[in-house]
Design a protein around this motif. Structure first.
Motif, PDB file in Angstrom:
ATOM      1  N   ILE A  65       0.846  -1.203   0.000  1.00 52.15           N
ATOM      2  CA  ILE A  65       0.000   0.000   0.000  1.00 52.15           C
ATOM      3  C   ILE A  65       0.879   1.249   0.000  1.00 52.15           C
ATOM      4  O   ILE A  65       0.674   2.183  -0.773  1.00 52.15           O
ATOM      5  N   ALA A  66       1.880   1.267   0.875  1.00 50.23           N
ATOM      6  CA  ALA A  66       2.726   2.452   1.009  1.00 50.23           C
ATOM      7  C   ALA A  66       3.356   2.809  -0.328  1.00 50.23           C
ATOM      8  O   ALA A  66       3.368   3.977  -0.724  1.00 50.23           O
ATOM      9  N   ILE A  67       3.844   1.813  -1.048  1.00 49.75           N
ATOM     10  CA  ILE A  67       4.525   2.115  -2.312  1.00 49.75           C
ATOM     11  C   ILE A  67       3.514   2.517  -3.378  1.00 49.75           C
ATOM     12  O   ILE A  67       3.617   3.585  -3.978  1.00 49.75           O
ATOM     13  N   PHE A  68       2.495   1.668  -3.588  1.00 52.02           N
ATOM     14  CA  PHE A  68       1.684   1.890  -4.781  1.00 52.02           C
ATOM     15  C   PHE A  68       0.647   2.985  -4.595  1.00 52.02           C
ATOM     16  O   PHE A  68       0.288   3.655  -5.559  1.00 52.02           O
ATOM     17  N   VAL A  69       0.189   3.212  -3.386  1.00 54.85           N
ATOM     18  CA  VAL A  69      -0.675   4.372  -3.166  1.00 54.85           C
ATOM     19  C   VAL A  69       0.194   5.607  -3.016  1.00 54.85           C
ATOM     20  O   VAL A  69      -0.161   6.687  -3.495  1.00 54.85           O
ATOM     21  N   GLY A  70       1.340   5.453  -2.394  1.00 54.59           N
ATOM     22  CA  GLY A  70       2.237   6.585  -2.167  1.00 54.59           C
ATOM     23  C   GLY A  70       2.674   7.263  -3.449  1.00 54.59           C
ATOM     24  O   GLY A  70       2.670   8.493  -3.541  1.00 54.59           O
ATOM     25  N   ILE A  71       3.021   6.471  -4.471  1.00 51.52           N
ATOM     26  CA  ILE A  71       3.471   7.105  -5.716  1.00 51.52           C
ATOM     27  C   ILE A  71       2.329   7.789  -6.444  1.00 51.52           C
ATOM     28  O   ILE A  71       2.552   8.702  -7.228  1.00 51.52           O
ATOM     29  N   LEU A  82       6.743   1.711   7.415  1.00 53.71           N
ATOM     30  CA  LEU A  82       5.782   2.085   6.380  1.00 53.71           C
ATOM     31  C   LEU A  82       5.780   3.591   6.167  1.00 53.71           C
ATOM     32  O   LEU A  82       5.691   4.072   5.034  1.00 53.71           O
ATOM     33  N   LEU A  83       5.894   4.358   7.263  1.00 50.53           N
ATOM     34  CA  LEU A  83       5.940   5.815   7.130  1.00 50.53           C
ATOM     35  C   LEU A  83       7.142   6.226   6.292  1.00 50.53           C
ATOM     36  O   LEU A  83       7.064   7.112   5.445  1.00 50.53           O
ATOM     37  N   LEU A  84       8.256   5.553   6.527  1.00 49.06           N
ATOM     38  CA  LEU A  84       9.473   5.862   5.785  1.00 49.06           C
ATOM     39  C   LEU A  84       9.296   5.510   4.309  1.00 49.06           C
ATOM     40  O   LEU A  84       9.656   6.288   3.417  1.00 49.06           O
ATOM     41  N   VAL A  85       8.717   4.343   4.052  1.00 49.72           N
ATOM     42  CA  VAL A  85       8.549   3.915   2.661  1.00 49.72           C
ATOM     43  C   VAL A  85       7.573   4.840   1.936  1.00 49.72           C
ATOM     44  O   VAL A  85       7.797   5.217   0.783  1.00 49.72           O
ATOM     45  N   THR A  86       6.491   5.247   2.621  1.00 49.76           N
ATOM     46  CA  THR A  86       5.552   6.195   2.021  1.00 49.76           C
ATOM     47  C   THR A  86       6.268   7.488   1.642  1.00 49.76           C
ATOM     48  O   THR A  86       6.070   8.038   0.554  1.00 49.76           O
ATOM     49  N   ALA A  87       7.115   7.968   2.569  1.00 51.88           N
ATOM     50  CA  ALA A  87       7.840   9.202   2.304  1.00 51.88           C
ATOM     51  C   ALA A  87       8.747   9.040   1.085  1.00 51.88           C
ATOM     52  O   ALA A  87       8.856   9.941   0.248  1.00 51.88           O
ATOM     53  N   LEU A  88       9.381   7.870   0.977  1.00 48.67           N
ATOM     54  CA  LEU A  88      10.225   7.587  -0.193  1.00 48.67           C
ATOM     55  C   LEU A  88       9.397   7.677  -1.467  1.00 48.67           C
ATOM     56  O   LEU A  88       9.788   8.349  -2.435  1.00 48.67           O
ATOM     57  N   ALA A  89       8.238   7.007  -1.458  1.00 47.82           N
ATOM     58  CA  ALA A  89       7.393   6.975  -2.653  1.00 47.82           C
ATOM     59  C   ALA A  89       6.940   8.385  -3.014  1.00 47.82           C
ATOM     60  O   ALA A  89       6.997   8.794  -4.181  1.00 47.82           O
ATOM     61  N   THR A  93       5.749   4.906 -12.829  1.00 46.63           N
ATOM     62  CA  THR A  93       6.472   3.642 -12.983  1.00 46.63           C
ATOM     63  C   THR A  93       7.869   3.759 -12.403  1.00 46.63           C
ATOM     64  O   THR A  93       8.309   2.905 -11.622  1.00 46.63           O
ATOM     65  N   LEU A  94       8.555   4.836 -12.782  1.00 48.44           N
ATOM     66  CA  LEU A  94       9.921   5.017 -12.311  1.00 48.44           C
ATOM     67  C   LEU A  94       9.937   5.161 -10.781  1.00 48.44           C
ATOM     68  O   LEU A  94      10.803   4.589 -10.107  1.00 48.44           O
ATOM     69  N   SER A  95       8.966   5.882 -10.246  1.00 47.92           N
ATOM     70  CA  SER A  95       8.918   6.054  -8.787  1.00 47.92           C
ATOM     71  C   SER A  95       8.737   4.712  -8.103  1.00 47.92           C
ATOM     72  O   SER A  95       9.390   4.425  -7.101  1.00 47.92           O
ATOM     73  N   ALA A  96       7.851   3.884  -8.676  1.00 48.40           N
ATOM     74  CA  ALA A  96       7.614   2.572  -8.068  1.00 48.40           C
ATOM     75  C   ALA A  96       8.891   1.756  -8.073  1.00 48.40           C
ATOM     76  O   ALA A  96       9.263   1.135  -7.073  1.00 48.40           O
ATOM     77  N   ILE A  97       9.592   1.785  -9.211  1.00 50.84           N
ATOM     78  CA  ILE A  97      10.833   1.003  -9.312  1.00 50.84           C
ATOM     79  C   ILE A  97      11.857   1.508  -8.297  1.00 50.84           C
ATOM     80  O   ILE A  97      12.484   0.735  -7.576  1.00 50.84           O
ATOM     81  N   LEU A 143      10.836   0.659  -4.672  1.00 54.70           N
ATOM     82  CA  LEU A 143      11.080  -0.768  -4.422  1.00 54.70           C
ATOM     83  C   LEU A 143      12.570  -1.025  -4.275  1.00 54.70           C
ATOM     84  O   LEU A 143      13.006  -1.768  -3.387  1.00 54.70           O
ATOM     85  N   GLY A 144      13.348  -0.382  -5.164  1.00 52.65           N
ATOM     86  CA  GLY A 144      14.798  -0.545  -5.106  1.00 52.65           C
ATOM     87  C   GLY A 144      15.340  -0.119  -3.760  1.00 52.65           C
ATOM     88  O   GLY A 144      16.105  -0.849  -3.115  1.00 52.65           O
TER      89      GLY A 144
END
Lengths: 301, 254
Positions: free
Chosen positions: B65-71, B145-152, B162-166, B169-170
């Motif tokens: 959720i954090a990655i794909f909603v975040g981006i 999750l908060l950190l990953v959301t911030a990254l996204a 797409t690039l943000s998701a990659i 994830l990276g």
């Protein structure tokens, strides 16, 4: 107007830049604290919590080799510690056991872990378990049974088993030509320091790592000390046979012409005569090598 | 402040309308399905597997959720051109970003809360113990999750979805491996390698510091001070990313 906008944006950039710097610095600082606080148990036990290899193999999908490589990288960190506890070595052993389940053809992992566990960690059983597991999956690699031979001969004091594994190694492709002879010496002259010395020298040639080589040099010195002690004790016996009493000191052996000279002690100590028993000891050697004592029946008495 | 709250609540409502909470179904299937599937194992292992599985599922669902909603938080607004109508109002771009972030934070919080309730209930059904360490691990998962959301969010302010998701994830993967980087740096004999590796180590987020799943499942808790410092680290890093996201978004044309 334009200038004002320019200074404004410069100030803005500076402000954002310094804010980011402060936050970044704070984050890095906290990370330094956190990793320091991370309980030692957690740090060391990371390897212990690895799932069983059979599950992990499925979980990593097709990426078995890279997963094994990553675990190996972690395990190597633990093997490389200068002061590692037995527990730490056992965790590293567990990690290698798991990673070789994931990638059973990872021959260098078996070899390196086997040697470290045997030579350094004083865990010959674990070393043999890994190496023989490697032999099952990679029957063509002669180094694996060769190292098992080392464990049996040197750590477990079982020259018969050692010779058996050396013979297995000698029949594999690429095995050095000296192996069959070495195996033969191992069984016939079990307990002979010269045979042990040759084995250690051959192993030394096999290993690249400087610190492992240092350990082997130490072992060789111990074997040389053992050989010298036997030589001197033999001299003491001859002295007693000729004069009917024990010599007062080892120098008597030289002055009476029984031996040419007292050999130099390789470990930095001196050889001393225990006058009460007529035995010789070295101040540099902590304990006499069991492997030789167990099988000395043939030549010492 | 009021604007931030409005945007946050809006984001939360939008997430609900996007049927984000359907993931809970996935979570329940994963957790209960596995528990039923493994029911014929011995009792001890069974409890451990349910415990492990629950923690892993909470973490995994949360990260997805954090990655794909975040981006999508920012880029979707730009693609749909709804960002113009928002920017026309007296709302600064910083408030917009903050509101978006807080909104997803709320969604994640509610999500985790429901998952934890289901998880604890499952543990009760299987009579598995609920050690204090389990809650510690879940709190640190939330920080992660908060950190990953911030990254996204950060990546999505200047690149495509797409690039943000990659990239996110990276960084998520790297974040779990940086401890090895440090190990390599310490063992290296070259000063240059040491400096570069240490630099990368402090630059990348270290998510492994927030990972207590393995120990927690065994019931081994960590000291509160560790938990506090680790949480502080995660939040500081997230703050850094959000500030950077605001700075980038301020200067962006669309």
């Amino acid at each position: 107007m334009k200038l004002k906008a320019g200074t404004e944006s410069v100030a803005g950039w500076l402000l954002t830049g310094s804010l980011l710097l402060v936050l970044g610095g704070a984050a890095a600082g906290t990370l330094a604290v956190v990793e320091h606080q991370r309980p030692a148990m957690v740090r060391a036990a990371e390897l212990a919590f690895l799932p069983k290899g059979e599950y992990l193999r499925v979980a990593v999908l097709g990426y078995r080799q890279i997963a094994a490589d990553l675990i190996w990288l972690k395990a190597v960190q633990h093997f490389g510690e200068r002061k590692q506890t037995t527990e730490g070595y056992l965790w590293a052993y567990h990690a290698v056991d798991v990673l070789t389940d994931v990638d059973p053809k990872f021959t260098s992992a078996y070899q390196a872990a086997g040697v470290v566990l045997g030579v350094w960690a004083n865990l010959p059983e674990e070393s043999i378990a890994l190496l023989t597991k490697g032999m099952r999956h990679n029957p063509d690699v002669w180094q694996l049974p060769f190292y098992v031979g080392y464990d049996y001969f040197y750590e477990l004091h079982d020259p018969v088993q050692a010779a058996k594994y050396l013979r297995i190694a000698s029949e594999l492709p690429g095995a050095p030509a000296y192996l069959p002879k070495l195996a033969a010496r191992m069984t016939v002259e079990a307990g002979d320091p010269d045979a042990a010395l040759e084995f250690l020298q051959r192993l030394y040639q096999q290993l690249q790592d400087e610190r492992l080589r240092e350990s082997l040099v130490q072992r060789m010195k111990e074997v040389i000390a053992e050989r010298d002690i036997r030589f001197l004790e033999e001299g003491v016996r001859r002295y007693k046979a000729r004069y009917g009493k024990l010599p007062a000191s080892l120098n008597d052996l030289v002055t009476k012409g029984i031996i040419q000279q007292i050999p130099e002690e390789p470990l930095g100590g001196v050889y001393e005569l225990k006058a009460s028993e007529g035995t010789v000891a070295s101040t540099g050697l902590r304990q006499r090598l069991r492997v030789h004592r167990h099988y000395t029946g043939g030549f010492s008495r | 402040m009021r604007q931030v709250v409005v945007i946050a609540l809006n984001t939360f409502r939008e997430n609900l309308r996007d049927k984000i909470l359907y993931n809970l179904l996935f979570f329940a299937v994963l957790l209960i399905g596995f528990s039923v599937l493994l029911a014929d194992l011995t009792i001890m292992e069974h409890q451990k597997i349910v415990t492990d599985m629950g923690l892993a599922a909470i973490n995994l669902v949360g990260v997805i959720i954090a990655i794909f909603v975040g981006i999508g938080l920012v880029s979707k607004e730009i693609e749909r051109r709804t960002v113009y109508t928002i920017m026309a109002r007296p709302i600064s771009r910083t408030q917009f970003i903050l509101g978006k972030y807080l909104g997803l934070m709320l969604t994640l919080f509610v999500n985790i809360l429901i998952m934890v309730v289901v998880y604890l209930a499952t543990l009760q059904v299987y009579r598995a113990p609920v050690p204090w360490a389990l809650l510690q691990a879940i709190e640190l998962i939330f920080v992660e999750l908060l950190l990953v959301t911030a990254l996204a969010l950060f990546f999505s302010t200047f690149s495509t979805s797409t690039l943000s998701a990659i990239m996110t994830l990276g960084f998520y993967v790297i974040g779990h491996l940086t401890t090895d980087l440090k190990g390599i740096a310490q063992k290296s004999h070259s000063e240059a390698v040491k400096a570069v590796m240490t630099g990368i180590y402090y630059l990348c987020p270290n998510l492994e510091m927030l990972n207590m799943k393995g120990q927690a499942a065994m019931g081994a808790s960590v000291p509160l001070s560790y938990q506090a410092w680790a949480s502080a680290y995660g939040l500081l890093y997230a703050a850094l990313l959000i500030s950077a996201a605001c700075a980038v978004f301020q200067r962006r044309d669309f």
